[in-house]
Design an enzyme around this catalytic site. Sequence first.
Site, PDB file in Angstrom:
ATOM      1  N   SER A   1      -3.051   5.144   9.271  1.00  0.00           N
ATOM      2  CA  SER A   1      -2.291   3.917   9.840  1.00  0.00           C
ATOM      3  C   SER A   1      -1.256   4.330  10.797  1.00  0.00           C
ATOM      4  CB  SER A   1      -2.059   3.054   8.739  1.00  0.00           C
ATOM      5  OG  SER A   1      -1.282   1.708   9.103  1.00  0.00           O
TER       6      SER A   1
ATOM      7  N   TYR B   1       2.718   1.410   0.745  1.00  0.00           N
ATOM      8  CA  TYR B   1       1.746   1.615   1.582  1.00  0.00           C
ATOM      9  C   TYR B   1       1.915   2.779   2.415  1.00  0.00           C
ATOM     10  CZ  TYR B   1      -2.645   0.993   4.719  1.00  0.00           C
ATOM     11  OH  TYR B   1      -3.443   1.107   5.217  1.00  0.00           O
TER      12      TYR B   1
END
Length: 255
Positions: free
Chosen positions: A136, A149
Amino acid sequence: MNTSHPRGLAVVTGASAGIGKATAHALHTAGYTVIAAARRLPTQTPRPGELTSHQLDVTDDASVAALAKAIAGHDEPLTLLVNNAGIPTSPDPIATSDVAEWQRAYDVNVLGVLRTTQALLPNLEANRGHVVVIGSTVGHVAYEKGAGYAASKHALTALASSLRLELCGTPVRVTEIAPGMMRGDADGGEFMRARFHNDKAAIDAVYQGVDAPLTPEDIADIVTWCATRPAHVDIDLLMVRPVAQAAQHKVHRTA
Protein backbone atom coordinates in the site's frame (compact mmCIF):
# COMPACT_ATOMS: atom_id res chain seq x y z
CA MET A 1 2.04 -29.05 -18.55
CA ASN A 2 -1.57 -28.36 -19.45
CA THR A 3 -1.23 -26.48 -22.73
CA SER A 4 -4.41 -24.52 -22.03
CA HIS A 5 -2.59 -22.85 -19.13
CA PRO A 6 0.89 -22.24 -20.55
CA ARG A 7 2.03 -19.90 -17.79
CA GLY A 8 1.87 -22.50 -15.03
CA LEU A 9 0.21 -22.37 -11.64
CA ALA A 10 -0.56 -19.14 -9.77
CA VAL A 11 -1.69 -18.89 -6.14
CA VAL A 12 -3.59 -15.80 -5.02
CA THR A 13 -4.29 -15.34 -1.30
CA GLY A 14 -7.25 -13.35 -0.01
CA ALA A 15 -9.01 -14.24 -3.25
CA SER A 16 -12.62 -14.18 -2.06
CA ALA A 17 -13.17 -10.46 -2.70
CA GLY A 18 -11.63 -7.20 -3.88
CA ILE A 19 -8.13 -7.18 -5.35
CA GLY A 20 -7.62 -10.89 -4.73
CA LYS A 21 -10.77 -11.98 -6.53
CA ALA A 22 -10.16 -9.64 -9.46
CA THR A 23 -6.52 -10.75 -9.71
CA ALA A 24 -7.40 -14.44 -9.70
CA HIS A 25 -9.76 -13.95 -12.64
CA ALA A 26 -7.32 -11.70 -14.53
CA LEU A 27 -4.50 -14.22 -14.20
CA HIS A 28 -6.75 -17.04 -15.34
CA THR A 29 -7.64 -15.02 -18.43
CA ALA A 30 -3.92 -14.38 -19.01
CA GLY A 31 -3.17 -18.10 -19.19
CA TYR A 32 -2.45 -19.24 -15.62
CA THR A 33 -4.02 -22.11 -13.78
CA VAL A 34 -5.18 -20.31 -10.64
CA ILE A 35 -5.67 -21.46 -7.08
CA ALA A 36 -7.85 -18.86 -5.39
CA ALA A 37 -7.01 -19.23 -1.70
CA ALA A 38 -9.11 -17.58 0.97
CA ARG A 39 -10.70 -18.12 4.37
CA ARG A 40 -14.14 -18.10 2.76
CA LEU A 41 -14.87 -20.46 -0.09
CA PRO A 42 -17.36 -19.56 -2.85
CA THR A 43 -20.84 -20.96 -2.41
CA GLN A 44 -21.01 -22.14 -6.03
CA THR A 45 -18.89 -25.01 -7.36
CA PRO A 46 -16.67 -23.74 -10.18
CA ARG A 47 -17.21 -25.16 -13.64
CA PRO A 48 -14.43 -27.20 -15.29
CA GLY A 49 -11.62 -24.92 -16.46
CA GLU A 50 -12.43 -22.19 -13.95
CA LEU A 51 -10.53 -21.24 -10.81
CA THR A 52 -9.72 -23.80 -8.14
CA SER A 53 -10.72 -22.66 -4.66
CA HIS A 54 -8.66 -23.58 -1.61
CA GLN A 55 -9.52 -22.70 1.97
CA LEU A 56 -6.60 -20.88 3.56
CA ASP A 57 -6.01 -19.04 6.82
CA VAL A 58 -2.63 -17.33 6.49
CA THR A 59 -2.39 -17.00 10.28
CA ASP A 60 -2.51 -20.78 10.75
CA ASP A 61 0.64 -22.84 10.16
CA ALA A 62 -1.29 -26.04 9.47
CA SER A 63 -3.52 -24.30 6.93
CA VAL A 64 -0.50 -22.92 5.07
CA ALA A 65 1.17 -26.34 5.16
CA ALA A 66 -1.96 -27.89 3.64
CA LEU A 67 -1.78 -25.38 0.78
CA ALA A 68 1.87 -26.24 0.16
CA LYS A 69 1.00 -29.95 0.13
CA ALA A 70 -1.80 -29.38 -2.38
CA ILE A 71 0.55 -27.47 -4.66
CA ALA A 72 3.26 -30.13 -4.39
CA GLY A 73 0.75 -32.65 -5.72
CA HIS A 74 -0.36 -30.45 -8.61
CA ASP A 75 0.54 -31.44 -12.15
CA GLU A 76 1.60 -27.90 -13.11
CA PRO A 77 4.64 -25.98 -11.85
CA LEU A 78 4.09 -23.16 -9.37
CA THR A 79 5.28 -20.01 -11.13
CA LEU A 80 3.49 -17.19 -9.29
CA LEU A 81 2.48 -16.34 -5.72
CA VAL A 82 0.36 -13.24 -5.14
CA ASN A 83 0.37 -12.38 -1.43
CA ASN A 84 -2.80 -10.33 -1.22
CA ALA A 85 -4.53 -11.38 2.00
CA GLY A 86 -4.76 -8.43 4.38
CA ILE A 87 -6.98 -6.65 6.88
CA PRO A 88 -7.31 -3.03 8.03
CA THR A 89 -7.22 -1.46 11.47
CA SER A 90 -9.81 0.96 12.79
CA PRO A 91 -9.28 4.70 12.16
CA ASP A 92 -8.14 5.40 15.72
CA PRO A 93 -5.31 7.59 16.99
CA ILE A 94 -2.36 5.85 18.60
CA ALA A 95 -3.44 7.09 22.03
CA THR A 96 -6.59 4.97 21.94
CA SER A 97 -5.71 2.19 19.50
CA ASP A 98 -6.55 -1.41 20.35
CA VAL A 99 -3.30 -3.37 20.80
CA ALA A 100 -5.05 -6.65 19.97
CA GLU A 101 -6.27 -5.19 16.69
CA TRP A 102 -2.72 -4.17 15.77
CA GLN A 103 -1.49 -7.67 16.62
CA ARG A 104 -4.16 -9.24 14.42
CA ALA A 105 -3.28 -6.95 11.51
CA TYR A 106 0.42 -7.75 11.87
CA ASP A 107 -0.30 -11.47 11.96
CA VAL A 108 -2.33 -11.34 8.75
CA ASN A 109 -0.58 -8.58 6.80
CA VAL A 110 3.03 -9.46 7.62
CA LEU A 111 3.38 -12.88 9.22
CA GLY A 112 0.78 -14.30 6.86
CA VAL A 113 2.96 -13.27 3.93
CA LEU A 114 6.00 -14.70 5.72
CA ARG A 115 4.30 -18.05 6.34
CA THR A 116 2.97 -18.42 2.81
CA THR A 117 6.17 -17.28 1.12
CA GLN A 118 8.34 -19.57 3.26
CA ALA A 119 6.11 -22.55 2.50
CA LEU A 120 6.03 -22.02 -1.27
CA LEU A 121 9.47 -20.55 -1.92
CA PRO A 122 11.28 -23.85 -2.62
CA ASN A 123 8.70 -24.63 -5.28
CA LEU A 124 8.97 -21.14 -6.75
CA GLU A 125 12.77 -21.31 -6.84
CA ALA A 126 12.60 -24.61 -8.71
CA ASN A 127 10.32 -23.09 -11.36
CA ARG A 128 11.81 -19.61 -11.92
CA GLY A 129 8.85 -18.24 -10.02
CA HIS A 130 7.63 -14.82 -9.03
CA VAL A 131 6.52 -13.47 -5.63
CA VAL A 132 4.12 -10.52 -5.76
CA VAL A 133 3.25 -8.65 -2.57
CA ILE A 134 0.24 -6.35 -2.45
CA GLY A 135 1.36 -3.53 -0.20
CA SER A 136 0.00 0.00 0.00
CA THR A 137 1.11 3.58 -0.39
CA VAL A 138 0.72 3.75 3.40
CA GLY A 139 3.63 1.33 3.57
CA HIS A 140 5.76 4.24 2.39
CA VAL A 141 3.96 7.31 3.80
CA ALA A 142 2.14 7.29 7.15
CA TYR A 143 -1.03 9.21 7.92
CA GLU A 144 -3.05 10.21 10.98
CA LYS A 145 -5.37 7.65 12.53
CA GLY A 146 -3.92 4.92 10.38
CA ALA A 147 -0.78 3.95 12.27
CA GLY A 148 -1.75 0.33 12.88
CA TYR A 149 -2.36 -0.46 9.24
CA ALA A 150 0.52 1.74 8.04
CA ALA A 151 2.93 0.05 10.44
CA SER A 152 1.98 -3.39 9.11
CA LYS A 153 2.41 -2.24 5.52
CA HIS A 154 5.76 -0.60 6.31
CA ALA A 155 6.84 -3.98 7.69
CA LEU A 156 5.54 -5.67 4.55
CA THR A 157 7.61 -3.31 2.40
CA ALA A 158 10.69 -4.26 4.45
CA LEU A 159 9.87 -7.94 3.97
CA ALA A 160 9.55 -7.59 0.19
CA SER A 161 12.71 -5.50 -0.09
CA SER A 162 14.71 -7.95 2.02
CA LEU A 163 13.41 -10.92 0.06
CA ARG A 164 14.48 -9.29 -3.19
CA LEU A 165 18.02 -8.87 -1.80
CA GLU A 166 18.19 -12.38 -0.40
CA LEU A 167 17.06 -13.95 -3.68
CA CYS A 168 19.51 -12.01 -5.81
CA GLY A 169 21.37 -14.62 -7.86
CA THR A 170 18.32 -16.88 -8.11
CA PRO A 171 15.76 -16.76 -10.94
CA VAL A 172 12.95 -15.71 -8.57
CA ARG A 173 11.42 -12.28 -9.13
CA VAL A 174 9.96 -10.19 -6.28
CA THR A 175 7.49 -7.36 -6.82
CA GLU A 176 5.72 -5.02 -4.42
CA ILE A 177 2.62 -3.28 -5.74
CA ALA A 178 1.49 -0.36 -3.57
CA PRO A 179 -2.02 0.94 -4.39
CA GLY A 180 -3.35 4.27 -3.19
CA MET A 181 -6.99 5.26 -2.81
CA MET A 182 -9.22 2.45 -4.02
CA ARG A 183 -12.94 1.80 -3.86
CA GLY A 184 -14.00 -1.79 -4.14
CA ASP A 185 -17.70 -1.20 -4.82
CA ALA A 186 -20.49 1.30 -4.25
CA ASP A 187 -20.33 0.61 -0.50
CA GLY A 188 -16.55 1.06 -0.37
CA GLY A 189 -15.62 -2.57 -0.65
CA GLU A 190 -15.07 -5.24 1.99
CA PHE A 191 -11.83 -3.64 3.21
CA MET A 192 -13.41 -0.24 3.90
CA ARG A 193 -16.48 -1.78 5.50
CA ALA A 194 -14.20 -3.65 7.88
CA ARG A 195 -12.11 -0.56 8.60
CA PHE A 196 -15.10 1.64 9.42
CA HIS A 197 -17.23 -1.13 10.94
CA ASN A 198 -19.94 -0.76 8.27
CA ASP A 199 -20.39 2.97 8.95
CA LYS A 200 -21.57 4.03 5.49
CA ALA A 201 -21.37 7.75 6.27
CA ALA A 202 -17.72 7.45 7.30
CA ILE A 203 -16.91 5.43 4.18
CA ASP A 204 -18.68 7.89 1.89
CA ALA A 205 -16.74 10.76 3.48
CA VAL A 206 -13.46 9.19 2.36
CA TYR A 207 -14.53 9.29 -1.29
CA GLN A 208 -16.62 12.46 -1.25
CA GLY A 209 -15.92 14.48 -4.38
CA VAL A 210 -13.15 12.14 -5.58
CA ASP A 211 -13.34 11.42 -9.27
CA ALA A 212 -12.66 7.76 -10.07
CA PRO A 213 -10.70 6.08 -7.25
CA LEU A 214 -8.79 2.94 -8.22
CA THR A 215 -10.72 -0.29 -8.59
CA PRO A 216 -9.73 -3.90 -7.83
CA GLU A 217 -9.68 -4.52 -11.58
CA ASP A 218 -7.06 -1.77 -11.99
CA ILE A 219 -4.73 -3.53 -9.57
CA ALA A 220 -5.47 -6.93 -11.08
CA ASP A 221 -4.42 -5.58 -14.47
CA ILE A 222 -1.18 -4.26 -12.95
CA VAL A 223 -0.41 -7.57 -11.22
CA THR A 224 -0.95 -9.40 -14.49
CA TRP A 225 1.30 -6.96 -16.37
CA CYS A 226 4.11 -7.35 -13.82
CA ALA A 227 3.80 -11.14 -13.83
CA THR A 228 3.88 -11.42 -17.61
CA ARG A 229 7.04 -9.36 -18.23
CA PRO A 230 9.98 -11.32 -19.68
CA ALA A 231 11.70 -13.56 -17.12
CA HIS A 232 14.73 -11.23 -16.86
CA VAL A 233 12.57 -8.19 -16.01
CA ASP A 234 11.67 -7.56 -12.36
CA ILE A 235 9.33 -4.75 -11.35
CA ASP A 236 10.73 -4.15 -7.87
CA LEU A 237 8.14 -1.60 -6.73
CA LEU A 238 5.11 -0.19 -8.50
CA MET A 239 3.23 2.57 -6.68
CA VAL A 240 -0.12 3.53 -8.16
CA ARG A 241 -2.69 6.17 -7.24
CA PRO A 242 -5.77 7.58 -8.95
CA VAL A 243 -5.16 10.84 -10.80
CA ALA A 244 -7.16 12.68 -8.13
CA GLN A 245 -4.73 11.59 -5.38
CA ALA A 246 -1.31 13.24 -5.67
CA ALA A 247 -0.23 12.06 -2.19
CA GLN A 248 -1.70 10.64 1.00
CA HIS A 249 -2.51 14.16 2.20
CA LYS A 250 -3.40 15.74 -1.16
CA VAL A 251 -6.60 14.62 -2.85
CA HIS A 252 -8.56 16.70 -5.34
CA ARG A 253 -12.24 16.81 -4.49
CA THR A 254 -14.98 18.43 -6.53
CA ALA A 255 -17.50 20.63 -4.79
